[in-house]
Design an enzyme around this catalytic site. Structure first.
Site, short mmCIF file in Angstrom:
data_model
loop_
_atom_site.label_atom_id
_atom_site.label_comp_id
_atom_site.label_asym_id
_atom_site.label_seq_id
_atom_site.Cartn_x
_atom_site.Cartn_y
_atom_site.Cartn_z
N GLY A 121 0.84 -1.21 0.00
CA GLY A 121 0.00 0.00 0.00
C GLY A 121 0.87 1.25 0.00
O GLY A 121 0.60 2.22 -0.70
N ASN B 82 -2.84 -11.37 -2.26
CA ASN B 82 -2.27 -12.58 -2.82
C ASN B 82 -3.25 -13.73 -2.62
O ASN B 82 -4.14 -13.66 -1.77
CB ASN B 82 -0.95 -12.88 -2.10
CG ASN B 82 -0.02 -13.70 -2.97
OD1 ASN B 82 -0.27 -13.91 -4.16
ND2 ASN B 82 1.06 -14.16 -2.38
N LYS C 133 -0.23 -17.85 -9.89
CA LYS C 133 0.63 -17.39 -8.79
C LYS C 133 0.32 -18.19 -7.51
O LYS C 133 1.23 -18.57 -6.77
CB LYS C 133 0.46 -15.88 -8.55
CG LYS C 133 1.35 -15.35 -7.45
CD LYS C 133 1.77 -13.93 -7.68
CE LYS C 133 2.92 -13.51 -6.77
NZ LYS C 133 2.56 -13.34 -5.38
N ASN D 133 6.34 -22.04 -1.23
CA ASN D 133 6.37 -21.43 0.10
C ASN D 133 6.27 -22.43 1.27
O ASN D 133 7.11 -22.37 2.18
CB ASN D 133 5.29 -20.34 0.20
CG ASN D 133 5.51 -19.21 -0.79
OD1 ASN D 133 6.33 -19.33 -1.68
ND2 ASN D 133 4.80 -18.12 -0.63
N ASN E 109 14.80 -20.64 -1.07
CA ASN E 109 14.09 -21.28 -2.19
C ASN E 109 14.99 -22.26 -2.94
O ASN E 109 14.57 -23.36 -3.30
CB ASN E 109 13.57 -20.21 -3.15
CG ASN E 109 12.43 -19.41 -2.54
OD1 ASN E 109 11.94 -19.75 -1.46
ND2 ASN E 109 12.02 -18.33 -3.20
P1 NAD Z 1 1.55 -5.36 5.23
O1 NAD Z 1 1.27 -6.17 6.44
O2 NAD Z 1 2.90 -4.75 5.05
O3 NAD Z 1 0.48 -4.18 5.11
C1 NAD Z 1 -0.88 -4.35 5.40
C2 NAD Z 1 -1.36 -3.09 6.09
O4 NAD Z 1 -2.78 -3.13 6.20
C3 NAD Z 1 -0.80 -2.91 7.50
O5 NAD Z 1 -0.23 -1.63 7.61
C4 NAD Z 1 -2.03 -3.03 8.39
O6 NAD Z 1 -1.97 -2.22 9.56
C5 NAD Z 1 -3.09 -2.51 7.44
N1 NAD Z 1 -4.47 -2.87 7.82
C6 NAD Z 1 -4.98 -4.06 8.22
N2 NAD Z 1 -6.28 -3.93 8.53
C7 NAD Z 1 -6.60 -2.64 8.32
C8 NAD Z 1 -7.81 -1.89 8.48
N3 NAD Z 1 -8.93 -2.45 8.91
N4 NAD Z 1 -7.79 -0.57 8.17
C9 NAD Z 1 -6.65 0.02 7.74
N5 NAD Z 1 -5.48 -0.63 7.59
C10 NAD Z 1 -5.45 -1.95 7.87
O7 NAD Z 1 1.18 -6.31 3.99
P2 NAD Z 1 1.77 -6.26 2.50
O8 NAD Z 1 3.06 -6.97 2.45
O9 NAD Z 1 1.67 -4.87 1.96
O10 NAD Z 1 0.72 -7.21 1.75
C11 NAD Z 1 -0.56 -6.78 1.33
C12 NAD Z 1 -1.05 -7.81 0.30
O11 NAD Z 1 -0.21 -7.72 -0.85
C13 NAD Z 1 -0.92 -9.26 0.79
O12 NAD Z 1 -2.00 -10.03 0.35
C14 NAD Z 1 0.38 -9.74 0.17
O13 NAD Z 1 0.45 -11.14 -0.03
C15 NAD Z 1 0.33 -9.00 -1.17
N6 NAD Z 1 1.66 -8.83 -1.79
C16 NAD Z 1 2.67 -8.24 -1.07
C17 NAD Z 1 3.92 -8.07 -1.67
C18 NAD Z 1 5.05 -7.40 -0.94
O14 NAD Z 1 6.17 -7.35 -1.48
N7 NAD Z 1 4.88 -6.88 0.25
C19 NAD Z 1 4.11 -8.51 -3.00
C20 NAD Z 1 3.05 -9.11 -3.69
C21 NAD Z 1 1.82 -9.26 -3.06
O1 KPL Z 2 6.13 -15.16 -4.57
C1 KPL Z 2 6.98 -15.73 -3.92
C2 KPL Z 2 6.90 -15.63 -2.45
O2 KPL Z 2 7.90 -15.80 -1.77
O3 KPL Z 2 5.78 -15.36 -1.96
C3 KPL Z 2 8.00 -16.60 -4.62
C4 KPL Z 2 9.35 -15.98 -4.58
C5 KPL Z 2 7.61 -16.79 -6.05
C6 KPL Z 2 8.02 -17.96 -4.00
O4 KPL Z 2 6.77 -18.55 -4.04
#
Ligand code: NAD
Ligand code: KPL
Length: 305
Positions: A14, A105, A184, A192, A202
Site C-alpha cells: 500500500g 495474494n 501465482k 512457500n 528457495n
Molecule cells: P503489510 O502487512 O505490510 O500491510 C498491510 C497493512 O494493512 C498494514 O499496515 C495493516 O496495519 C493494514 N491494515 C490491516 N487492517 C486494516 C484496516 N482495517 N484498516 C486500515 N489498515 C489496515 O502487507 P503487504 O506486504 O503490503 O501485503 C498486502 C497484500 O499484498 C498481501 O496479500 C500480500 O500477499 C500481497 N503482496 C505483497 C507483496 C510485498 O512485497 N509486500 C508482494 C506481492 C503481493
Molecule cells: O512469490 C513468492 C513468495 O515468496 O511469496 C515466490 C518468490 C515466487 C516464492 O513462491
C-alpha cells in the site's frame, strides 16, 4: 484525472503504491486503521519510501475509516485475512459506482468482497513487485516486478489506467486475471510451504525434487478441474525456473513465520485444498503438506488459517 484514490492499509505494498501515486501529483488519501495509528503517522510526518539507495518522505493526507468523504476508488492493500473486514469499515462511504482494487495474494478474499459489495466494480491485482517495512511508515522498494490488473466479469479497461503510467507503476491489463491469480497461487503453494517446512532458502528446494514434482502434478490437476488450463500448462517448469531465479531468497511465507507474523495459508494452500475437494480431485501430497504446515504454525503460536 479521474477521481481521488483512497488507499486502505499503509503497509508495504500500500505504501509503495501510495507514494508513487502521490509524487505523480494524483489526489490521494491514506486510510489508517485507528486514531493511534493516525497520530503515529502524523508524528512520522508522512510515508517514507526508500528506493534505489535514496529515501524521501511524502506527507500524504491521511484519515480514519469513519471519515465522511465519499470513496470512488479504493485500493485495498491489507493482507488477505484482513481485507473483507477493512472494506466493511469504509463501506458506508462507497459511492454507487465505486471501484475496489484488490491487491491481495492468493484467492478467496477477492471473491468474498465482490459478493459482499456487488454494486462496486472489483478489480483484482496480481503483483510480483517486492516491498517491505523497515519501520512503521518506512517502506523499502525491494524488487521490481509487474502488476496484472483485471476484472473477471467486465473486460473493459478502466479509464484511469494512464494514471499508473504517470506514477511509474508497472502494469498490464489482464484479459484473464483469474488465470494469473491461479498460476501465482499454485507457484506459491509449491514453493512457500516446502521452504517453511524445510526451513530453507528457495534454492535448496531443488534438493527435494520428489515432493516438488508430486505437488506440481496435483496442483496442475486442481487447476485443470477449475477450468484453468492456461494456469496449469507448464506449471512445474515455471516453478523450477522461479526457484532458480530466487535461489538466494527466503519465500514470503518463510519470512512471515520467522518474524512471527500470520501467514496467508488459508488463501493459498487452503484455497487449493478446498477447490480440490469441491471438484473431487485427490491430492494426498497437498493435504499432508497443509496438515504439516498448520501443525508447524500452531507450534509457533501462529494462527493456522
Ligand atoms: P503489510 O502487512 O505490510 O500491510 C498491510 C497493512 O494493512 C498494514 O499496515 C495493516 O496495519 C493494514 N491494515 C490491516 N487492517 C486494516 C484496516 N482495517 N484498516 C486500515 N489498515 C489496515 O502487507 P503487504 O506486504 O503490503 O501485503 C498486502 C497484500 O499484498 C498481501 O496479500 C500480500 O500477499 C500481497 N503482496 C505483497 C507483496 C510485498 O512485497 N509486500 C508482494 C506481492 C503481493
Ligand atoms: O512469490 C513468492 C513468495 O515468496 O511469496 C515466490 C518468490 C515466487 C516464492 O513462491
Amino acid at each position: 484525472m479521474t477521481g481521488v484514490w483512497h488507499v486502505l492499509g499503509a503497509g508495504s505494498l500500500g505504501g509503495l503504491w501510495a507514494t508513487r501515486l502521490f509524487r505523480a501529483g494524483l489526489p490521494l488519501h491514506l486510510i489508517l486503521r485507528n486514531p493511534q495509528r493516525l497520530a503515529e503517522y502524523h508524528a512520522a510526518g508522512g510515508l517514507e519510501l526508500l528506493e534505489n539507495g535514496t529515501s524521501r518522505l511524502y506527507a500524504i493526507p491521511a484519515e480514519l475509516p469513519e471519515a465522511t468523504t465519499p470513496i470512488e476508488r479504493l485500493l485495498v492493500a491489507c493482507k488477505a485475512y484482513d481485507a473483507e473486514a477493512a472494506v466493511a469499515e469504509v463501506a458506508p462511504r462507497l459511492t454507487k459506482h465505486s471501484e475496489i482494487l484488490l491487491l491481495q495474494n492468493g484467492l478467496g478474499s477477492q471473491q468474498a468482497i465482490a459478493e459482499q459489495w456487488p454494486e462496486s466494480r472489483c478489480i483484482f491485482i496480481s503483483s510480483t513487485e517486492g516491498a517491505y517495512r523497515q519501520a512503521d511508515f518506512q517502506i523499502v522498494h525491494a524488487g521490481r516486478g509487474q502488476n496484472w490488473l483485471g476484472d473477471p466479469v467486465n473486460r473493459q479497461r478502466p479509464p484511469w489506467l494512464g494514471e499508473l503510467n504517470l506514477a511509474d507503476i508497472p502494469y498490464t491489463w489482464a484479459e484473464d486475471i483469474m488465470a494469473k491469480l491461479w498460476r501465482k497461487l499454485a507457484i506459491n503453494c509449491a514453493i512457500n510451504p516446502l521452504s517453511v517446512l524445510n526451513d530453507c532458502r528457495n534454492g535448496e528446494l531443488l534438493n527435494h525434487p520428489e515432493p516438488l514434482h508430486k505437488l506440481c502434478c496435483e496442483l496442475s490437476e486442481v487447476l485443470r478441474a477449475c477450468d484453468q488450463m492456461d494456469a496449469a500448462d507448464g506449471l512445474e517448469a515455471e516453478v523450477l525456473r522461479i526457484i532458480q531465479a530466487t535461489a538466494q531468497n527466503f519465500s514470503s511465507m518463510h519470512q512471515d513465520v520467522q518474524n512471527g507474523r500470520r501467514t496467508e495459508v488459508s488463501f493459498l494452500l487452503g484455497q487449493a485444498s478446498r477447490a480440490a475437494h469441491q471438484h473431487g480431485v485427490v491430492t494426498p501430497t497437498l493435504r499432508e503438506l497443509l496438515d504439516r504446515l498448520q501443525a508447524l504454525l500452531r507450534r509457533h503460536g501462529l494462527p493456522d488459517d
